[in-house]
Design a protein around this motif. Structure first.
Motif, PDB file in Angstrom:
ATOM      1  N   VAL A  55       0.826  -1.162   0.184  1.00  0.00           N
ATOM      2  CA  VAL A  55      -0.033   0.014  -0.102  1.00  0.00           C
ATOM      3  C   VAL A  55       0.751   1.224   0.020  1.00  0.00           C
ATOM      4  N   LEU A  56       1.857   1.144   0.756  1.00  0.00           N
ATOM      5  CA  LEU A  56       2.807   2.537   0.888  1.00  0.00           C
ATOM      6  C   LEU A  56       3.568   2.603  -0.402  1.00  0.00           C
ATOM      7  N   ASP A  57       3.837   1.632  -1.343  1.00  0.00           N
ATOM      8  CA  ASP A  57       4.319   2.033  -2.356  1.00  0.00           C
ATOM      9  C   ASP A  57       3.353   2.299  -3.709  1.00  0.00           C
ATOM     10  N   ASN A  58       2.201   2.161  -3.379  1.00  0.00           N
ATOM     11  CA  ASN A  58       0.901   2.523  -4.513  1.00  0.00           C
ATOM     12  C   ASN A  58      -0.181   2.943  -3.785  1.00  0.00           C
ATOM     13  N   LEU A  59      -0.162   4.148  -3.476  1.00  0.00           N
ATOM     14  CA  LEU A  59      -1.643   4.895  -2.755  1.00  0.00           C
ATOM     15  C   LEU A  59      -2.538   5.268  -3.680  1.00  0.00           C
ATOM     16  N   GLU A  60      -3.157   4.085  -4.434  1.00  0.00           N
ATOM     17  CA  GLU A  60      -4.205   4.590  -5.566  1.00  0.00           C
ATOM     18  C   GLU A  60      -5.278   3.652  -5.054  1.00  0.00           C
ATOM     19  N   PRO A  61      -6.582   4.135  -5.431  1.00  0.00           N
ATOM     20  CA  PRO A  61      -7.956   3.505  -4.843  1.00  0.00           C
ATOM     21  C   PRO A  61      -7.937   2.134  -5.762  1.00  0.00           C
ATOM     22  N   ASP A  62      -7.755   2.018  -6.881  1.00  0.00           N
ATOM     23  CA  ASP A  62      -7.838   0.717  -7.384  1.00  0.00           C
ATOM     24  C   ASP A  62      -6.844  -0.331  -7.086  1.00  0.00           C
ATOM     25  N   SER A  63      -5.607   0.293  -6.608  1.00  0.00           N
ATOM     26  CA  SER A  63      -4.292  -0.600  -6.243  1.00  0.00           C
ATOM     27  C   SER A  63      -4.780  -1.305  -4.780  1.00  0.00           C
ATOM     28  N   LEU A  64      -5.491  -0.230  -4.137  1.00  0.00           N
ATOM     29  CA  LEU A  64      -5.863  -0.808  -2.758  1.00  0.00           C
ATOM     30  C   LEU A  64      -6.882  -1.791  -3.110  1.00  0.00           C
ATOM     31  N   LEU A  65      -8.033  -1.761  -3.800  1.00  0.00           N
ATOM     32  CA  LEU A  65      -8.865  -2.799  -4.006  1.00  0.00           C
ATOM     33  C   LEU A  65      -8.040  -4.013  -4.567  1.00  0.00           C
ATOM     34  N   ALA A  66      -7.220  -3.948  -5.230  1.00  0.00           N
ATOM     35  CA  ALA A  66      -6.284  -5.172  -5.551  1.00  0.00           C
ATOM     36  C   ALA A  66      -5.558  -5.834  -4.673  1.00  0.00           C
ATOM     37  N   PHE A  67      -5.010  -4.833  -3.779  1.00  0.00           N
ATOM     38  CA  PHE A  67      -4.181  -5.571  -2.738  1.00  0.00           C
ATOM     39  C   PHE A  67      -5.042  -6.354  -1.706  1.00  0.00           C
ATOM     40  N   SER A  68      -6.137  -5.695  -1.313  1.00  0.00           N
ATOM     41  CA  SER A  68      -7.494  -6.197  -0.395  1.00  0.00           C
ATOM     42  C   SER A  68      -7.596  -7.303  -0.995  1.00  0.00           C
ATOM     43  N   TYR A  69      -8.059  -7.724  -2.359  1.00  0.00           N
ATOM     44  CA  TYR A  69      -8.439  -8.811  -2.922  1.00  0.00           C
ATOM     45  C   TYR A  69      -7.543  -9.981  -2.882  1.00  0.00           C
ATOM     46  N   ARG A  70      -6.104  -9.441  -3.252  1.00  0.00           N
ATOM     47  CA  ARG A  70      -5.180 -10.573  -3.194  1.00  0.00           C
ATOM     48  C   ARG A  70      -4.907 -11.273  -1.830  1.00  0.00           C
ATOM     49  N   ALA A  71      -5.091 -10.438  -0.871  1.00  0.00           N
ATOM     50  CA  ALA A  71      -4.661 -10.825   0.711  1.00  0.00           C
ATOM     51  C   ALA A  71      -5.607 -11.890   0.963  1.00  0.00           C
ATOM     52  N   VAL A  72      -6.901 -11.783   0.548  1.00  0.00           N
ATOM     53  CA  VAL A  72      -8.198 -12.659   0.875  1.00  0.00           C
ATOM     54  C   VAL A  72      -7.988 -14.041  -0.071  1.00  0.00           C
ATOM     55  N   SER A  73      -7.917 -13.780  -1.236  1.00  0.00           N
ATOM     56  CA  SER A  73      -7.961 -14.793  -2.343  1.00  0.00           C
ATOM     57  C   SER A  73      -6.707 -15.872  -2.230  1.00  0.00           C
ATOM     58  N   LEU A  74      -5.522 -15.190  -2.165  1.00  0.00           N
ATOM     59  CA  LEU A  74      -4.343 -16.150  -1.861  1.00  0.00           C
ATOM     60  C   LEU A  74      -4.097 -16.618  -0.524  1.00  0.00           C
TER      61      LEU A  74
END
Length: 638
Positions: A82-101
């Motif tokens: 998150v600290l490397d890419n503070l963008e709304p779409d990136s935050l959604l992708a990071f959140s999805y990756r944490a749950v899916s993986l």
């Protein structure tokens, strides 16, 4: 009329008496043995149950902590992204990756500070949740989640924390339909500005399945309490989150349950016997690391002692077999005791061989056999007493001779030690006195020819030797003053820091200045002890004097710490140490390891006696190998 043999009648009567006497005793021993068997079996089973339950509980705690650490690692890794890419779409992708993986993660939300993304509204939270194997991701609906405990607590404390479980389900929302617990980690920029929270959730349902994988007994189960006593994990899901361990508990009839709750909330570890749901249970509990939670393993007593209860079915056959055995055993004893003449014959041969140490029991019978046996016992006792008297006289004579010989050796040794001590005293006083007299003569005859620096060296040498003479006299006076004393006054209340400073000052003032004193105090500066200050300082100064005298390189260490109700002083030097053969006599008066060294051999013996008068002890630490280490132990409060 039929003739009856009187001997037969006598034997029959004796057999009856012996049987009536022995049977109750043998039965009592048998019953006691069975009772002890049951008691030991119960104790062993209980000990085995405690060890087994504690092992299972430790395994469960490690498994749960592993799941929690996995969630913590996922949260930290997501925060770096998150600290490397503070963008709304990136935050959604990071959140999805944490749950899916990560199948152990129930949900993940990245919640930013108000108005962080103005184009997305006042509130923004990228949230992903796994619901019935379906992963949903998106921006949460606007709600005042900044006032929720999982956000507010992290915002106020600034540190990551596990939050007590809560039900975050709302219809039409992305929140989890399950009761969850979250690991909330604050997000700070490189400049240290707080910008949001990453909340990674773990389902309690999945956590409960993990805990329930292994059970030591068929009906055992696990409980987990939060810091306020609420159930985090419980077999009855209706009691989760909303009820505490104290609800529906009568303080008068169930004080054990209340005590258990307080022990777990206080983060204690142990086990208790508690009545739960009308059943006697053993509850083993311990705290969870990095949280305010506590986990407990409940084992019904009936399961633990199931095998013990089965022993009852073995008891009756064993009792029957034992009674049969006792019957035949008693018959053998009766057959033995109705033959007293044979016993007397064997005893006569035993005495004829010169043995008197096996007495024969007197008989209560009034017939001729009984009187014969009692007369024989009296004769044997007289002979035994006479023989024992002769042996005792010989033994006493030998002992007195040995004592006289030992006393003679000690007197001879004392005379030798006295002569050596007097010679040592004369040498120890004469040597520094000759030095002082020599320098006095030099100063008297050639004072004007000596430079100021040389005068300083001369006076310093004279002062050192004068101190040596003074110390010898002080040792002699202390040895004579302490002789025969049993107690001393303990009226001084001194601060440990002041004692350290005083002995450090004396140490630094002594010459030569080869070794420095290194002080390691593990006690507070305000620690006070009640003791005899003068005696305490004399012991420490003497030990430090010896340490400095024998240290040619390195430092002398004074370490202070407490041990129970005692204060301990450790004095270490880097000298040659004390040989193994000499360690037994270092606290004996006039004992010196090196006869040519300075001193009278009184310092350690006086220090030892002083330490005992202070209510403590002084000993040599034989495990220390870099020199010598002495340990002085005195009470904190007499």
């Amino acid at each position: 009329m039929k003739f009856q043999n009187p001997i037969h009648n006598t034997q029959y009567s004796l057999s009856t008496k012996i049987c009536l006497f022995l049977l109750p005793f043998v039965i009592g021993v048998f019953v006691y043995a069975l009772g002890d068997l049951f008691y030991q079996s119960r104790r062993i089973l209980r000990q085995e149950a405690v060890e087994r339950a504690n092992c299972e509980l430790e395994t469960t705690v490690l498994r749960v902590e592993g799941f929690m650490k996995e969630v913590e690692t996922i949260s930290r890794n997501t925060k770096w992204q998150v600290l490397d890419n503070l963008e709304p779409d990136s935050l959604l992708a990071f959140s999805y990756r944490a749950v899916s993986l990560n199948p152990n993660v129930n949900s993940c939300s990245i919640t930013m500070e108000p108005d962080f993304f103005p184009s997305y509204g006042h509130f923004f939270s990228a949230h992903t949740v796994c619901c019935h194997d379906t992963i949903k991701s998106g921006q949460e609906a606007e709600s005042d989640y900044y006032e929720k405990v999982w956000y507010k607590y992290v915002y106020e404390t600034g540190k990551a924390e596990w939050i007590d479980p809560y039900n975050d389900f709302c219809d039409g929302d992305l929140s989890s339909p399950e009761i969850i617990t979250s690991y909330c980690d604050p997000i700070y920029t490189n400049e240290g500005r707080f910008i949001g929270v990453i909340s990674t959730a773990l389902s309690l349902q999945r956590l409960s399945k993990v805990i329930s994988l292994n059970k030591p007994y068929e009906n055992s189960y696990c409980l987990m309490l939060g810091q306020d006593g609420k159930f985090i994990i419980h077999p009855d899901s209706a009691q989760l989150v909303n009820q505490t361990i104290f609800d529906q508990v009568d303080p008068l009839t169930q004080p054990d349950v209340i005590a258990l709750g307080h022990q777990m909330m206080a983060q204690k570890k142990g086990y208790m016997k508690v009545k739960l749901n009308g059943k006697d249970c053993f509850v083993f509990y311990q705290p969870m690391a990095q949280t305010n939670w506590s986990i407990a393993l409940v084992c019904p007593e009936s399961d633990i002692f199931h095998r013990y209860n089965q022993l009852v079915y073995i008891l009756f056959p064993l009792l029957g077999a034992g009674l049969i055995f006792m019957f035949f055993f008693c018959r053998k004893i009766v057959a033995f005791f109705i033959k007293p003449l044979g016993t007397l014959e064997r005893q006569t041969r035993y005495i004829a061989d010169g043995h008197f140490d096996k007495p024969l029991e007197p008989s209560r019978r009034s017939d001729v056999v009984g009187r014969l046996q009692n007369s024989f016992v009296t004769m044997q006792d007289s002979l035994s007493q006479y023989v024992h008297h002769l042996e005792r006289v010989n033994s006493e004579t030998a002992r007195h001779n040995a004592e006289l010989q030992q006393a003679n050796l000690k007197a001879h040794e004392a005379a030798k030690r006295q002569t050596a001590f007097l010679q040592d005293v004369l040498h120890q006083i004469r040597t520094p006195l000759n030095i002082i007299m020599g320098f006095v003569q030099v100063l008297r005859d050639d004072y004007t020819m000596i430079s100021r620096d040389e005068v300083g060296e001369v006076t310093e040498t004279m002062h050192h030797n004068a101190n040596t003479i003074t110390r010898i006299v002080d040792m002699l006076m202390a040895s004579s003053a302490i002789d025969g004393r049993k107690t001393i006054e303990h009226n001084d209340s001194v601060r440990c820091a002041d004692v350290i400073r005083e002995v450090e000052s004396v140490f630094n003032a002594r010459t030569p200045h080869i070794a420095d004193l290194r002080v390691e105090s593990l006690v507070g500066d305000e620690l006070q002890i009640r003791t005899n200050k003068d005696y305490l300082l004399k012991i420490l100064n003497e030990l430090l004097y010896n340490a400095k005298k024998f240290t040619t390189k390195g430092d002398v260490t004074l370490r202070v710490k407490t041990s129970g109700r005692f204060l301990q002083f450790f004095i270490e030097d880097k000298g040659p140490g004390i040989p193994q053969s000499y360690r037994q006599q270092i606290f004996t008066q006039f004992s010196k390891f090196n006869t040519f060294s300075e001193g009278l051999g009184l310092g350690l013996s006086i220090s030892k006696q002083f330490s005992v008068l202070l209510g403590g002890n002084l000993w040599l630490d034989t495990e220390y190998t870099e020199g010598a280490r002495f340990v002085l132990e005195v009470p904190l409060d007499c």
